[in-house]
Motif scaffolding. Sequence first.
Motif, PDB file in Angstrom:
ATOM      1  N   LYS A 316       0.839  -1.197   0.000  1.00 29.25           N
ATOM      2  CA  LYS A 316       0.000   0.000   0.000  1.00 29.25           C
ATOM      3  C   LYS A 316       0.874   1.248   0.000  1.00 29.25           C
ATOM      4  O   LYS A 316       2.008   1.227   0.473  1.00 29.25           O
ATOM      5  N   PRO A 317       0.351   2.339  -0.546  1.00 28.19           N
ATOM      6  CA  PRO A 317       1.155   3.560  -0.645  1.00 28.19           C
ATOM      7  C   PRO A 317       1.473   4.146   0.716  1.00 28.19           C
ATOM      8  O   PRO A 317       0.710   4.023   1.676  1.00 28.19           O
ATOM      9  N   CYS A 318       2.642   4.795   0.800  1.00 24.36           N
ATOM     10  CA  CYS A 318       3.045   5.486   2.018  1.00 24.36           C
ATOM     11  C   CYS A 318       4.005   6.588   1.607  1.00 24.36           C
ATOM     12  O   CYS A 318       4.298   6.770   0.426  1.00 24.36           O
ATOM     13  N   LYS A 319       4.490   7.343   2.582  1.00 23.76           N
ATOM     14  CA  LYS A 319       5.432   8.416   2.284  1.00 23.76           C
ATOM     15  C   LYS A 319       6.865   7.970   2.549  1.00 23.76           C
ATOM     16  O   LYS A 319       7.110   7.009   3.261  1.00 23.76           O
ATOM     17  N   ASP A 320       7.810   8.708   1.939  1.00 21.48           N
ATOM     18  CA  ASP A 320       9.217   8.361   2.076  1.00 21.48           C
ATOM     19  C   ASP A 320       9.712   8.725   3.473  1.00 21.48           C
ATOM     20  O   ASP A 320       8.939   9.170   4.337  1.00 21.48           O
ATOM     21  N   ALA A 321      10.989   8.529   3.715  1.00 25.73           N
ATOM     22  CA  ALA A 321      11.544   8.710   5.060  1.00 25.73           C
ATOM     23  C   ALA A 321      11.415  10.140   5.566  1.00 25.73           C
ATOM     24  O   ALA A 321      11.424  10.376   6.773  1.00 25.73           O
ATOM     25  N   THR A 322      11.274  11.118   4.668  1.00 25.30           N
ATOM     26  CA  THR A 322      11.122  12.517   5.080  1.00 25.30           C
ATOM     27  C   THR A 322       9.664  12.909   5.241  1.00 25.30           C
ATOM     28  O   THR A 322       9.368  14.061   5.556  1.00 25.30           O
ATOM     29  N   SER A 323       8.742  11.955   4.979  1.00 25.85           N
ATOM     30  CA  SER A 323       7.295  12.233   5.026  1.00 25.85           C
ATOM     31  C   SER A 323       6.904  13.345   4.059  1.00 25.85           C
ATOM     32  O   SER A 323       5.978  14.117   4.311  1.00 25.85           O
ATOM     33  N   THR A 324       7.619  13.426   2.948  1.00 29.40           N
ATOM     34  CA  THR A 324       7.374  14.475   1.950  1.00 29.40           C
ATOM     35  C   THR A 324       6.776  13.915   0.671  1.00 29.40           C
ATOM     36  O   THR A 324       5.837  14.501   0.119  1.00 29.40           O
TER      37      THR A 324
END
Length: 400
Positions: A316-324
């Motif tokens: 499932k989709p999520c954000k990268d390590a920077t939450s950007t």
Amino acid sequence: MTGKEEYILIQVLVNNLENNNCVIDPNIRCILGNVTFSSREAAHKPLYLELIEKLESIDNPSKEDFKLIVGLLKRFYSASSESKVVLKKAEYVPYSFHNFQQLQDINDLKTLATFLEKSPLVTNSYIFYDAVFCWLFYKSLFPTNNPFVTITNQFVTKFSDIMTSRGWDPLPREYIDTEYKNYPVYGGFTAKILKNVHMVTENKLSYNRIVSTSEYTPDALFSRDHDIKFKFKQDRLGRFDCQREGHCGFILHVTAASGEQDDSFNIQLVTDPDLYPDDLHFHEETSSGFGDFHLALDIKSSGNYHKDTPITWYGKPCKDATSTYWCWGANMLFAFSEGGRPPSDYVSYVRYRFLGFADKEMLPPSRHGVLTYNSNLRFGTPPEISIVVYFGSESSTLSE
């Protein structure tokens, strides 16, 4: 009053309250008394909330206005509660959100073939193809883009035998024969399949490819609850004799992703005809034909077009390590802003396909998914994403 008509009326109400410092005049009072919040479309909810916020901001309302606002709030929260029924009257979209970890730990073609043959997750030719495609990308020898392995005739014959023994439909040529799916990194997989004519079809009457009626930015697609609409052409098989105005089609309901590596995101087929808007109607018999329902993404960015991007094996989709930046597996979806940082490494994947845009030339991605970039990069538009659905010809109709 239909849901669509009421939505337009509420737009007028909100503008009127904005322009009149939230004063309720007799005309507004009359309209507010008849608002029922009848639209069930997720896209209408923000406007409903805006109306409620404006009414709640009124200081010292008259007794008559107070009773009117309380009654409206009761109807709003009652309608909001009823809208949760959507998720109870929806079907899980099959064969999506498989865990890539199962493929990540495989290191040779023989083991891969055995896994795909025995796994209960592999139920059609699309899922088999996507698994090999994603595995080859992950294992490829970066930065040379040489394939981790060259696909053998024996492996493709194994794929062909599985398709035949299980009665799977052939792969649409348009699904596999795209420019990027023929890159060297994929070890000649597509080319070898194309040589086995019974594994591929060019007959568009034998399958359906339907694209969502709207395009989405990553934030619009992933970060909110909403409905994605799909429209059919007139049924070529004469299955429906529909005389209603508007279009026959279906809706996929999206439950928002949190941005974390969790199970919050979901896509469900809405199966209750009463939950459809006035301009789109669902025929319950269509859902029984979605056995090989398959999802992919069409992604446009800066003139580039990534058709039928696989997502089946990417969780499932999520954000990268920077939450950007949003990523769906190896698909990194981004747009640079001036002074912004590039996509960062993400612990689950060594490599990304960078599907985004900046208005100056970017250097190629460096090792481990970190992008080498020009610090002078300026604002770029986010990628535009459409949801694509494939299913067999017996399921329903051609897309518009």
